[in-house]
Scaffold this motif. Structure first.
Motif, PDB file in Angstrom:
ATOM      1  N   PHE A   1      10.328 -84.118 -38.582  1.00  0.00           N
ATOM      2  CA  PHE A   1      10.013 -83.638 -37.243  1.00  0.00           C
ATOM      3  C   PHE A   1       9.845 -84.807 -36.279  1.00  0.00           C
ATOM      4  O   PHE A   1       9.111 -85.756 -36.549  1.00  0.00           O
ATOM      5  CB  PHE A   1       8.721 -82.808 -37.306  1.00  0.00           C
TER       6      PHE A   1
ATOM      7  N   PRO B   1      11.037 -78.993 -32.128  1.00  0.00           N
ATOM      8  CA  PRO B   1      11.399 -78.093 -33.218  1.00  0.00           C
ATOM      9  C   PRO B   1      12.904 -77.820 -33.242  1.00  0.00           C
ATOM     10  O   PRO B   1      13.550 -77.698 -32.193  1.00  0.00           O
ATOM     11  CB  PRO B   1      10.621 -76.807 -32.895  1.00  0.00           C
TER      12      PRO B   1
ATOM     13  N   ASP C   1       9.618 -78.460 -38.051  1.00  0.00           N
ATOM     14  CA  ASP C   1       8.476 -78.504 -37.139  1.00  0.00           C
ATOM     15  C   ASP C   1       7.450 -79.437 -37.769  1.00  0.00           C
ATOM     16  O   ASP C   1       7.800 -80.213 -38.666  1.00  0.00           O
ATOM     17  CB  ASP C   1       7.915 -77.097 -36.926  1.00  0.00           C
TER      18      ASP C   1
END
Length: 258
Positions: free
Chosen positions: A174, A178, A197
């Motif tokens: 991440f 996202p 995420d």
């Protein structure tokens, strides 16, 4: 997390990949470098795999895994190939004899029951390190065709890697934005929807594949995707959102012994 191969199929895969690993390693020579694991030579690779097979056998047998010699000790064995062969034979036999209701530790997310877990984990551990040994013999990263991994093995291994390994803890992939990543082999109907995420989550295989500006798609054969996701080469294509996602995967998504 159910497996798509049976424990007996996993056991056979351990035996076949283990034999190929040892043969490729012997052909390369113990001092040969391993292109897919640059810090290792073949001696380190064989010592690592022997140690993991012995450690897994201890769990399958209800023995003390802490009594297993470490990789450094095994590296100094005079007959390291013989040690690796004995460790391979031992884990194959332990998988064969493990009861369905085995009580043992597991360490992946949403793991199958222990007997199935250990068979599967050793199948893919050994197959990926077989690719490393092949690379040492070739002196370069193997192609997908040279690795000779069938689609059923690859699909099972992709599932273990995505849903078992990389859903643990915070996501190193991440970068603040996202992204939805669809991993979509072109030689099977199975695909995975990965939500990148702060924590990486993966929907079960067969979940509807989304489409849209925020979706990235990783495509290629099952075997190519298996190798690429394990950072062992693989001819794959990333399209859609997240153009840098594959490079971030290669730098952040690694599995280490600890």
């Amino acid at each position: 997390m159910p497996t798509s191969l049976t424990p007996s199929q996993h056991r056979d895969l351990v035996a076949q990949s283990g034999r190929r690993l040892i043969d490729h390693g012997a052909a390369a020579g113990l001092d040969a470098r391993v292109p897919t694991c640059p810090a290792w030579d073949v001696r380190a690779l064989l010592a690592h795999q022997a140690m993991v097979h012995l450690w897994s056998t201890a769990h399958l047998r209800g023995a003390d895994p802490d009594a297993v010699p470490n990789q450094t000790a095994l590296r100094d064995e005079a007959d390291l190939v013989g040690v690796a062969e004995a460790a391979l034979a031992g884990v194959v036999q332990a998988i064969t004899e493990a009861p369905d209701d085995l009580k043992a530790m597991t360490f992946l997310n949403d793991a199958p029951p222990p007997a199935a877990f250990w068979a599967r984990r050793q199948a893919h551990e050994t197959t990926i390190h077989m690719v490393d040994a092949l690379g040492a013999a070739l002196g370069r990263v193997p192609t997908t065709s040279e690795a000779m991994i069938d689609a059923a093995t690859a699909v099972d291994g992709i599932d273990e890697l995505l849903r078992g390994f990389f859903t643990r803890g915070r996501s190193k992939l991440f970068d603040g934005t996202p992204v939805v990543l669809v991993v979509a082999p072109d030689d099977t109907d199975v695909h995975w929807v990965v939500h990148v995420d702060e924590r990486l989550t993966v929907e079960p295989p067969g979940s509807p594949a989304p489409d849209g500006a925020e979706v990235a798609r990783l495509a290629g054969s099952s075997a190519s995707l298996y190798l690429a996701l394990w950072n062992r080469g693989g001819d794959v294509q990333l399209s859609g959102a997240g153009a840098a996602l594959l490079e971030r995967w290669r730098s952040t998504q690694t599995v280490r012994w600890s």
